[in-house]
Design a protein around this motif. Structure first.
Motif, mmCIF file in Angstrom:
data_model
loop_
_atom_site.group_PDB
_atom_site.id
_atom_site.type_symbol
_atom_site.label_atom_id
_atom_site.label_comp_id
_atom_site.label_asym_id
_atom_site.label_seq_id
_atom_site.Cartn_x
_atom_site.Cartn_y
_atom_site.Cartn_z
ATOM 1 N N MET A 1 -2.083 -5.727 -1.323
ATOM 2 C CA MET A 1 -1.437 -5.304 -0.097
ATOM 3 C C MET A 1 -2.462 -4.524 0.730
ATOM 4 N N THR A 2 -2.551 -4.857 1.991
ATOM 5 C CA THR A 2 -3.490 -4.165 2.873
ATOM 6 C C THR A 2 -2.824 -2.947 3.493
ATOM 7 N N ALA A 3 -3.629 -2.104 4.110
ATOM 8 C CA ALA A 3 -3.087 -0.912 4.775
ATOM 9 C C ALA A 3 -2.158 -1.298 5.917
ATOM 10 N N ASP A 4 -2.492 -2.359 6.658
ATOM 11 C CA ASP A 4 -1.622 -2.804 7.760
ATOM 12 C C ASP A 4 -0.288 -3.329 7.240
ATOM 13 N N GLU A 5 -0.331 -4.091 6.162
ATOM 14 C CA GLU A 5 0.910 -4.594 5.566
ATOM 15 C C GLU A 5 1.772 -3.438 5.065
ATOM 16 N N LEU A 6 1.131 -2.461 4.488
ATOM 17 C CA LEU A 6 1.851 -1.280 4.007
ATOM 18 C C LEU A 6 2.500 -0.529 5.169
ATOM 19 N N LYS A 7 1.783 -0.398 6.268
ATOM 20 C CA LYS A 7 2.328 0.282 7.451
ATOM 21 C C LYS A 7 3.559 -0.458 7.974
ATOM 22 N N CYS A 26 6.487 -3.556 -5.117
ATOM 23 C CA CYS A 26 5.199 -3.662 -4.412
ATOM 24 C C CYS A 26 4.527 -2.300 -4.301
ATOM 25 N N CYS A 30 0.896 -0.890 -5.860
ATOM 26 C CA CYS A 30 -0.143 -0.757 -4.835
ATOM 27 C C CYS A 30 -1.000 0.487 -5.086
ATOM 28 N N LEU A 32 -3.099 1.862 -2.955
ATOM 29 C CA LEU A 32 -3.404 2.618 -1.737
ATOM 30 C C LEU A 32 -2.723 3.982 -1.770
#
Length: 125
Positions: A1-7, A26, A30, A32
């Motif tokens: 999971m990317t930071a943008d997806e997390l946001k 998820c 993750c 992050l």
């Protein structure tokens, strides 16, 4: 999971409790920092006991000191089902989880100590 997806996931969660609950697998997987922070906060202060219980269940898969520390805080949850989920997850952490459970239960015979001993004996730890 990317930071943008997390946001984006965090934005969706604010509007729908079902999405919040569905996101827990998820988020607990993750690495992050934002996800870890969300899980820490949700585990002890979210108003939804179902969400707190889901977090406890998912932490069984994270056999690390941070997860055990968070589970130990969840053993103080006001809702019995959340405490039981935290206890089961702690037992899944093997000997380290069992030792922490017994240490947290204290020396006196308390409901928490009895619950810890029950799980330790049932799991054969």
């Amino acid at each position: 999971m990317t930071a943008d997806e997390l946001k984006r996931l965090f934005q969706l969660q604010e509007t729908d409790p079902t999405i919040r609950r569905a996101a827990i697998p998820c988020l607990t997987a993750c690495p992050l920092e934002q996800a870890v922070s969300y899980i820490r906060k949700g585990a002890v202060s979210d108003a939804d006991p179902v969400l707190r219980g889901l977090i406890a269940v998912r932490l069984a898969d994270r056999n690390e000191a941070d997860a055990r520390q968070l589970l130990s805080l969840m053993l103080e949850d006001p809702v019995l089902s959340v405490r039981e989920s935290a206890m089961e997850s702690m037992a899944a952490h093997g000997e380290e989880g069992a030792l922490l459970m017994l240490q947290m239960a204290g020396g006196a015979s308390s409901p928490k100590q009895k619950l810890a001993r029950r799980y330790v004996s049932l799991k054969g730890l």
